[in-house]
Design a protein around this motif. Structure first.
Motif, PDB file in Angstrom:
ATOM      1  N   SER A  88      23.279 119.408  58.307  1.00  0.00           N
ATOM      2  CA  SER A  88      22.493 118.805  57.229  1.00  0.00           C
ATOM      3  C   SER A  88      22.209 117.357  57.643  1.00  0.00           C
ATOM      4  O   SER A  88      21.814 117.144  58.792  1.00  0.00           O
ATOM      5  N   HIS A  89      22.491 116.377  56.801  1.00  0.00           N
ATOM      6  CA  HIS A  89      22.159 114.988  57.157  1.00  0.00           C
ATOM      7  C   HIS A  89      23.226 114.027  56.660  1.00  0.00           C
ATOM      8  O   HIS A  89      23.931 114.317  55.682  1.00  0.00           O
ATOM      9  N   LEU A  90      23.341 112.864  57.320  1.00  0.00           N
ATOM     10  CA  LEU A  90      24.347 111.866  56.923  1.00  0.00           C
ATOM     11  C   LEU A  90      23.718 110.633  56.278  1.00  0.00           C
ATOM     12  O   LEU A  90      24.444 109.746  55.831  1.00  0.00           O
ATOM     13  N   PHE A  99      28.057 113.298  48.515  1.00  0.00           N
ATOM     14  CA  PHE A  99      28.030 114.703  48.911  1.00  0.00           C
ATOM     15  C   PHE A  99      26.700 115.173  49.512  1.00  0.00           C
ATOM     16  O   PHE A  99      26.688 116.052  50.379  1.00  0.00           O
ATOM     17  N   ASP A 100      25.595 114.629  49.006  1.00  0.00           N
ATOM     18  CA  ASP A 100      24.265 115.087  49.436  1.00  0.00           C
ATOM     19  C   ASP A 100      24.116 114.891  50.949  1.00  0.00           C
ATOM     20  O   ASP A 100      24.088 113.761  51.425  1.00  0.00           O
ATOM     21  N   GLY A 101      24.019 115.989  51.674  1.00  0.00           N
ATOM     22  CA  GLY A 101      23.887 115.922  53.127  1.00  0.00           C
ATOM     23  C   GLY A 101      25.226 115.898  53.829  1.00  0.00           C
ATOM     24  O   GLY A 101      25.528 116.740  54.667  1.00  0.00           O
ATOM     25  N   ALA A 102      26.065 114.933  53.442  1.00  0.00           N
ATOM     26  CA  ALA A 102      27.371 114.771  54.102  1.00  0.00           C
ATOM     27  C   ALA A 102      28.205 116.042  54.011  1.00  0.00           C
ATOM     28  O   ALA A 102      28.864 116.444  54.980  1.00  0.00           O
ATOM     29  N   ASP A 132      17.427 110.836  59.151  1.00  0.00           N
ATOM     30  CA  ASP A 132      16.568 110.378  58.049  1.00  0.00           C
ATOM     31  C   ASP A 132      16.015 111.514  57.206  1.00  0.00           C
ATOM     32  O   ASP A 132      14.805 111.666  57.074  1.00  0.00           O
ATOM     33  N   GLU A 133      16.894 112.291  56.578  1.00  0.00           N
ATOM     34  CA  GLU A 133      16.408 113.376  55.721  1.00  0.00           C
ATOM     35  C   GLU A 133      15.814 112.825  54.431  1.00  0.00           C
ATOM     36  O   GLU A 133      14.835 113.345  53.902  1.00  0.00           O
ATOM     37  N   GLU A 134      16.404 111.759  53.902  1.00  0.00           N
ATOM     38  CA  GLU A 134      15.972 111.263  52.594  1.00  0.00           C
ATOM     39  C   GLU A 134      14.693 110.421  52.674  1.00  0.00           C
ATOM     40  O   GLU A 134      13.978 110.291  51.689  1.00  0.00           O
ATOM     41  N   GLY A 135      14.452 109.807  53.825  1.00  0.00           N
ATOM     42  CA  GLY A 135      13.256 108.962  53.930  1.00  0.00           C
ATOM     43  C   GLY A 135      13.321 107.732  53.046  1.00  0.00           C
ATOM     44  O   GLY A 135      12.295 107.188  52.642  1.00  0.00           O
ATOM     45  N   LEU A 198      24.351 124.194  54.390  1.00  0.00           N
ATOM     46  CA  LEU A 198      25.152 124.175  53.158  1.00  0.00           C
ATOM     47  C   LEU A 198      24.883 122.836  52.476  1.00  0.00           C
ATOM     48  O   LEU A 198      24.808 121.796  53.128  1.00  0.00           O
ATOM     49  N   HIS A 199      24.748 122.853  51.147  1.00  0.00           N
ATOM     50  CA  HIS A 199      24.370 121.631  50.424  1.00  0.00           C
ATOM     51  C   HIS A 199      24.985 121.654  49.031  1.00  0.00           C
ATOM     52  O   HIS A 199      25.217 122.718  48.476  1.00  0.00           O
ATOM     53  N   ILE A 200      25.225 120.461  48.509  1.00  0.00           N
ATOM     54  CA  ILE A 200      25.672 120.420  47.112  1.00  0.00           C
ATOM     55  C   ILE A 200      24.513 120.891  46.230  1.00  0.00           C
ATOM     56  O   ILE A 200      23.343 120.637  46.529  1.00  0.00           O
TER      57      ILE A 200
END
Ligand SMILES: [Zn+2]
Length: 422
Positions: A88-90, A99-102, A132-135, A198-200
């Motif tokens: 996912s993304h950090l 939690f989002d990404g991490a 940079d998933e969130e931008g 996997l994601h929250i």
């Protein structure tokens, strides 16, 4: 809580201890005293998160490679074409959660580690931490995955500046990347045989269903519209009400209509950003620009919702002498995850007694960006309170460990299939 046991008691204790230790380390990066997490792409915090990823991967016996777009690949076994991948993304939004990404990156690392520990790793696997998933810094969501695909023309936006005036090109160079080389990376893309993220959950569906885990069906279509309302600037103290042309009143109609129409159509509509000119206390506004974000189950509902809102705005504007311009800034149709992969993942979960809870999501993800090019699937771990992009983001340790166990089973089963397919 759930009664379903995916792992042995010993393995559960091991996974839980590892999760608690590593999640505490990761959560400390970019954490503000108010509890919010800010890890914007290509910043000091992003570099610290990358160091954490490299170090943790090394400790777990994985080897890290960084691709031309800044995505980090932790390999178990030698890099190979068509590998089963997860991750996912950090990075985070400004003032986001832990939690989002991490959770997806950490769960991937632990799941692959568990398979290695069991001696159950049959084919090379990679855990990918997408850049940079969130931008959140340059308005470039799913940067790493879209740049790899060639779906984001990074070369065209290298001069774009963040709030501090740093260009994207400078930020990329500062993070050790070659700005001229950022872009399509077909060789890397070929290494992804399937991607499971996997994601929250970021919702309350699983709490309502009393289930710890859901399986993604689709990412909902969404779009963004800019509406400019042109009035006439004038003195707040000398202009009689009867002759004012005040775009703020039409803005009020837009806000009211967005909420009402969204409710009637079963959509989500949000006006969360405004620009007012001249933006002065003692002046009637000359111009108001508002941004309308609309999401729904299907494209037609979005179209109807936007039409009804802009009709209401237009009728008010006509009656009050306000000029209106509506411009669609972006639209992304529904993204369906691979039905074949989804069915296979559902079978694996069912074999462990895990109910198939289908879930569509209104949030964007790397698995969604990649879905047009490679088979992707998403597992959602129950949110304790539905909050996301907020310091209140929360999932229980039990649910996180359950998700890790489920992810390990899915990865193991998918890599067997790669074996069979030869
Ligand atoms: Zn995310």
């Amino acid at each position: 809580m759930t009664d379903i046991e995916i792992m042995s008691g010993e393995e559960t204790r091991h996974a839980r201890a590892l999760f608690e230790q590593l999640f505490a380390e990761l959560s400390a990066i970019g954490l503000a005293p108010n509890g919010a997490t800010t890890r914007l792409a290509w910043t000091v915090e992003a570099a610290q998160a990358a160091d954490w990823f490299d170090r943790t991967s090394g400790q777990l016996g994985l080897r890290v490679e960084v691709d031309r777009n800044g995505n980090r690949w932790a390999w178990a076994g030698n890099p190979a074409v068509g590998a089963i991948t997860t991750g996912s993304h950090l990075d985070s939004v400004r003032e986001g959660g832990r939690f989002d990404g991490a959770l997806g990156v950490l769960s991937g690392l632990i799941a692959v580690h568990l398979l290695q520990r069991r001696g159950d790793l049959r084919a090379p696997m990679a855990v990918i931490s997408f850049a940079d998933e969130e931008g959140g810094r340059y308005d470039t969501p799913t940067f790493g995955s879209r740049a790899m695909l060639g779906a984001l023309d990074v070369q065209a936006i290298l001069e774009r500046r963040d709030r501090e005036g740093v260009t994207l090109g400078e930020a990329l160079a500062g993070a050790g990347l070659d700005p001229a080389a950022v872009g399509p990376d077909p060789e890397r893309l070929c290494q992804i045989g399937a991607f499971v993220e996997l994601h929250i959950e970021q919702d309350t569906l699983l709490t309502e269903r009393e289930a710890p885990l859901a399986l993604g069906t689709q990412i909902l279509p969404h779009g963004r519209w800019r509406i400019d309302l042109h009035g006439e600037a004038n003195h707040a103290g000398t202009t009689p009400l009867a002759i004012r042309r005040d775009p703020m009143l039409t803005l009020a109609v837009a806000i009211e209509a967005a909420r009402r129409v969204a409710g009637e159509e079963g959509a989500l509509a949000t006006i969360g950003k405004l620009e007012v000119s001249p933006n002065a206390t003692n002046a009637i506004a000359e111009r108001v620009s508002l941004w309308l974000d609309v999401r729904a189950e299907d494209d037609a509902v979005i179209g109807r919702t936007v039409q009804r809102i802009t009709d209401a705005v237009g009728a008010d504007a006509d009656a009050t002498g306000i000029g209106v311009e509506v411009k669609r800034e972006s639209f992304t149709g529904a993204v369906r995850f691979s039905p074949r992969l989804r069915e296979r993942v559902a079978q694996v979960l069912a074999a462990h007694g895990i109910e198939d809870v289908p879930m569509g999501t209104g949030a964007g993800h790397d698995a969604g960006a990649l879905a047009g090019a490679v088979p992707t699937a998403m597992l959602f771990v129950r949110s304790a309170n539905g909050a996301s992009h907020s310091s209140r983001e929360l999932a229980s340790v039990e649910d996180c460990v359950f998700g890790i166990g489920a992810l390990a089973e899915v990865l193991a089963a998918l890599s067997e299939r790669v074996d069979e397919d030869g």
